[in-house]
Design a protein around this motif. Structure first.
Motif: not given
Ligand code: F6P
Length: 364
Positions: A190, A192, A202, A247-250, A261-263, A279, A281
């Motif tokens: 993952v 972020e 993202a 992909i995770v946008a913040e 969240t990425s977690e 993960v 970041m």
């Protein structure tokens, strides 16, 4: 001769130096005198050494450097009338009544406030005996032009903000690096990425990096996304794919406005796929390092054009931006207001209104 101030404020972005360099050299070429206002608004408020006249060679050897050589900082004093008045005093005492402001929507809003309040602040300074009436009369208005420096690419009306392309390159380098180790271990990662309220970095990095799933603030996933994501990844694995990258946008959230969240994504993957995930970041790595070629030539054109704009200014506050690879002049405040509206509607989950606000400021 005419004096132009240039400042960078808010978060830095790769390519800001190219703008500063182009502004300084265009001003000199046109017979004007450029001044760097160091450390953002703090420099305007405190004056002294923080406002420095610039020569041709002062901007040598900076085109390829990340960040901003003239510094950036937040200034609480500039938000107060007293601080703004000090800024006007420092600028007008040096004969600077033209300003190129480089930053995001917050910076541009502050610049426009200074422009709007300039005449009344001048009057207060005269009344207080801080400046001569003559000085005030010589510089009755502040002329401003904005150039948007932000890796987020979140300003309505311009296709690309300065720094976004370099940040995207940085993210892609990281995705490539991670995918090689992910492939070796048949792992899920993952990643972020930044972008605050805007999913540009993202989405584009997910496409350019050939990733498997992406979460952006503008489009929260349908309920049940956890199951869907695990199904998509499992199908990929079953088809022979050795790595999975999400992909995770913040600023991503679910339909209830709860942060993705990425977690959280990692936990869903571990539960749904029964394997451990990792993960990464990327953080400020995305904002650092040298600018891409695009973030050198485009900001050069923007800075050049902003300086010419100010030298011929009719008083209308503008942003110099890009549309379809051409430079455009955008009305400063309506672009900023539409940007704010997009953020507000996005945060409230009203995506139709966000799309409408984004579209409405495009001018040809
Ligand atoms: O606006 C640029 C940006 O890098 C965002 O993507 C991010 O949310 C934010 O700034 C981080 O701010 P700071 O550098 O103050 O931690």
């Amino acid at each position: 001769s005419v004096k132009i101030g240039v400042l960078t404020s808010g978060g830095d972005a790769q390519g800001m130096n190219a703008i500063v360099r182009a502004v300084v050299r265009t001003a000199l070429h046109e017979g004007a005198r450029p001044f760097a206002i160091r450390e953002g608004w703090k420099g305007a408020v405190e004056g002294g050494d923080l406002i420095q006249e610039m020569s041709w060679s002062d901007v040598s050897d900076i085109l390829h450097r990340g960040g901003t050589i003239i510094g950036t900082a937040r200034s609480d004093r500039f938000r107060e009338r007293e601080g703004m008045r000090e800024a006007v005093k420092n600028l007008v005492s040096l004969g600077i009544d033209r300003l190129i402001s480089i930053g995001g929507d917050g910076t541009l809003t502050g610049t426009d406030e200074l422009r709007a309040e300039w005449p009344s602040l001048l009057a207060e300074l005269v009344e207080m005996g801080e400046i001569e009436q003559d000085t005030a009369d010589r510089h009755p208005l502040l002329h401003i032009a904005g150039v948007v420096g932000s890796i987020d690419n979140d300003l309505v009306g311009t296709d690309m903000t300065v720094g976004a392309d370099s940040a995207l390159h940085r993210i892609i380098d990281a995705i490539d690096a991670i995918s090689s180790t992910a492939e070796s271990h048949r792992r899920s990662f993952v990643i972020e990425v930044m972008g605050r309220h805007c999913g540009y970095l993202a989405l584009m990095s997910a496409i350019a990096g050939g990733c498997d799933y992406v979460f952006v603030p503008e489009r929260p996933p349908a309920d049940g996304w956890e199951t869907d994501m695990c199904r998509v990844l499992k199908e990929g694995r079953d088809a022979g794919r050795r790595d999975s990258i999400i992909i995770v946008a913040e600023g991503a959230t679910d339909r209830n406005g709860v942060a993705i969240t990425s977690e959280r994504v990692k936990a869903v993957l571990e539960e749904g796929l029964g394997e451990s995930a990792r993960v990464t970041m990327l953080g400020h790595v995305q904002r650092g390092g040298s600018p891409s070629a695009y973030d050198r030539w485009m900001p050069t054109l923007l800075g050049y054009s902003a300086a010419l704009e100010l030298l011929q200014s009719d008083g209308d506050p503008v942003i110099i931006g890009t549309r379809r690879n051409r430079l455009v002049r955008l009305p400063l405040m309506s672009s900023v207001e539409n940007t704010r509206a997009v953020k507000k509607f996005t945060a409230a989950g009203d995506f139709e209104a966000a799309v409408a606000a984004r579209g409405s400021s495009y001018t040809e």
